[in-house]
Structures are given as C-alpha cells and as structure tokens.
Design a protein around this motif. Sequence first.
Motif, PDB file in Angstrom:
ATOM      1  N   SER A 143     -74.354 125.229  18.559  1.00  0.00           N
ATOM      2  CA  SER A 143     -74.557 124.719  19.916  1.00  0.00           C
ATOM      3  C   SER A 143     -73.314 124.837  20.792  1.00  0.00           C
ATOM      4  N   THR A 166     -83.487 129.602  19.604  1.00  0.00           N
ATOM      5  CA  THR A 166     -83.787 128.231  20.034  1.00  0.00           C
ATOM      6  C   THR A 166     -82.528 127.394  20.225  1.00  0.00           C
ATOM      7  N   VAL A 167     -81.471 127.717  19.479  1.00  0.00           N
ATOM      8  CA  VAL A 167     -80.203 127.002  19.671  1.00  0.00           C
ATOM      9  C   VAL A 167     -79.538 127.476  20.959  1.00  0.00           C
ATOM     10  N   VAL A 186     -81.152 126.365  24.528  1.00  0.00           N
ATOM     11  CA  VAL A 186     -80.871 124.976  24.904  1.00  0.00           C
ATOM     12  C   VAL A 186     -79.419 124.838  25.354  1.00  0.00           C
ATOM     13  N   LYS A 246     -78.225 123.795  29.111  1.00  0.00           N
ATOM     14  CA  LYS A 246     -77.372 122.616  29.306  1.00  0.00           C
ATOM     15  C   LYS A 246     -76.087 122.996  30.032  1.00  0.00           C
ATOM     16  N   GLY A 266     -87.617 129.413  22.956  1.00  0.00           N
ATOM     17  CA  GLY A 266     -87.210 128.028  22.751  1.00  0.00           C
ATOM     18  C   GLY A 266     -88.364 127.134  22.366  1.00  0.00           C
ATOM     19  N   LEU A 267     -88.032 125.943  21.923  1.00  0.00           N
ATOM     20  CA  LEU A 267     -89.022 124.942  21.538  1.00  0.00           C
ATOM     21  C   LEU A 267     -89.394 124.095  22.758  1.00  0.00           C
ATOM     22  N   ALA A 313     -90.421 121.092  23.108  1.00  0.00           N
ATOM     23  CA  ALA A 313     -89.897 119.728  23.068  1.00  0.00           C
ATOM     24  C   ALA A 313     -88.425 119.666  23.469  1.00  0.00           C
ATOM     25  N   GLU A 314     -87.690 120.759  23.189  1.00  0.00           N
ATOM     26  CA  GLU A 314     -86.269 120.799  23.530  1.00  0.00           C
ATOM     27  C   GLU A 314     -86.016 121.340  24.940  1.00  0.00           C
ATOM     28  N   MET A 315     -86.982 122.077  25.464  1.00  0.00           N
ATOM     29  CA  MET A 315     -86.777 122.768  26.732  1.00  0.00           C
ATOM     30  C   MET A 315     -87.472 122.114  27.917  1.00  0.00           C
ATOM     31  N   TYR A 358     -85.430 121.074  30.999  1.00  0.00           N
ATOM     32  CA  TYR A 358     -84.785 122.194  31.689  1.00  0.00           C
ATOM     33  C   TYR A 358     -85.806 123.060  32.429  1.00  0.00           C
ATOM     34  N   ALA A 373     -94.906 120.068  24.701  1.00  0.00           N
ATOM     35  CA  ALA A 373     -93.800 119.246  24.210  1.00  0.00           C
ATOM     36  C   ALA A 373     -94.291 117.985  23.514  1.00  0.00           C
TER      37      ALA A 373
END
Length: 276
Positions: A137, A162-163, A166, A170, A187-188, A190-192, A195, A275
């Motif tokens: 990250s 996916t890392v 994000v 960010k 990307g996932l 839930a994580e995106m 954004y 998500a």
Amino acid sequence: MGPTPENSAAGQIEMLTTATTQKQHVVMLSNNAGDQIAPAAEAAQAAGTRVVTWDSPIPSGEGESFFVAQVDFGSIGTVMADMAYDLAGGAGEFAVLSASPDAANQNAWIDMMKEALKGDKYKDLKLVDVVYGNDQSEESYNKALGLVDKYPDLKVIMAPTTVGIVAAAKAMQDEGLCEKVKVSGLGLPAEMVSYTMNGCAPQFALWSFVDLGYLTYQASYALATGAIKGEVGEEFTAGRMGSFKIEEDPGRPGAKRVLMGPFTVYTKDNVEAAAN
C-alpha cells in the motif's frame, strides 16, 4: 498458505517445494514468481503433486496442469484501454501502476492493453509509463504521487491491482487531485465505493473473487480425485457454478486454461449495491 513476506518469489518456490515433499495431491497457486517457479512446478508434477494456477499463471505453462482464468486476458486489455479513454476524454497521457514486475497476470493484461491501444480509436491516448508498487500500500501510494510529479499533464492512473488502485485513489484524494487525475483499474467494490462516489475513481472493473476461488477448488478437487486428467476438451461440474471445460490457452501456446468470466465495470450507478 501465504502470502510470502514481500510477495517474494523465493517464498512461493519454497512453499511449492514443501507441498511436494509432503506429497500433497494438488497445489492451487496464484503465481507471483513468473517463470522462476516453473522448475519447482515441474518437480511437483513429476512427484505426483498436481499444480493448478489461478488468478496468475506460470507464463510458460511449464509444470502447470492448467490455469483457472478469471476472464479472458485479451478482454481485460480492451476494458482497461476503454476506461482510460473514457476518463481521459479520448486524448491525453495516462500511466499504469502495476503490482510486481514478475506478476504474470498483470504483465499479460498490460501487454493486451498495449495491443488494444494500437487501434485507431486510441490514437490520441498516450501511455507514458508503467511503474510497480509491489502490491504494498505505502509503496503504491508513493508511486502514484511520483507519477503525478513526473508527468504534470497526466490524466489517468490505471492500476490493474486491488492494492494499487486503492492506494492511488487515496493518494489523489489526499492531495486534492481527483478533478485533475482520475484513477481506474481493477478493484474491490467494498474498498472502492467511496472513491467512486466522490469522483476520484469513476470507473473500475472486477470479477467475483468468491467465484474464482470456488471454481479453482472444484477444478483442483476433480483433478486430485481423478475425475479429470487435465486434458484439453475434458468437462467437469464445478458445484453451484455448473459445467466447465478445459481448453487451450490462447495467450500461452501449449498451456491450458479453464475460463470463468465475465467481469463487471463498476460506476456510481452500481458500486454501492456491489459493496454491500
């Protein structure tokens, strides 16, 4: 087992060698060691331990029974090119933030994207750089900022990891650059979701990781129990997902694959539901 410290190739090779020594029937491998792992895979097969790759194959196919492909790699290249085109308004500079230089899946997707970019539609779109955050990250975050510093006219960062996606989103959010530089890639939801909704990453794509793991397990179990031998043309039933066939891998001469598909492009219209 895994991941290995720093996603090291040596760590993956050691895990595969240990599984062979333990006389495991089958190993499911998401390869981040490139062709460096091929000798260990060939040794495993010779000792009776079958090797099924998923997510990321052995580039040469050597030592691999078959690869469970999430989607057709050529189609990923086109989708990434299209997302970059859309977000850049059809023209301008974009860069790629990948995982590691030895990640076979990332390299294949980037190569396919470069092929797609040769089309007349993308003539005004310029790929200026490919950098690697090694799926860490902090490193990916810093690489994204480095791209913005190096290329002041950059419009899009494409991160097929996916890392990385994000971290890049960010970084653009933290620096207040979301209006100037858009982030996209794989990307996932839930994580995106945040954004995507705030405009930092208006489009990204992915397939179901749950289904990919499930299909890989079902295929590996069929191989380990002798229900299939791993030959082109063989069919097997993958539980709730239905029937699949082993086929020649069009991107790796002499190698075989089981193709899952399809994937979804996420936007503000569907990311929130995904998500949840």
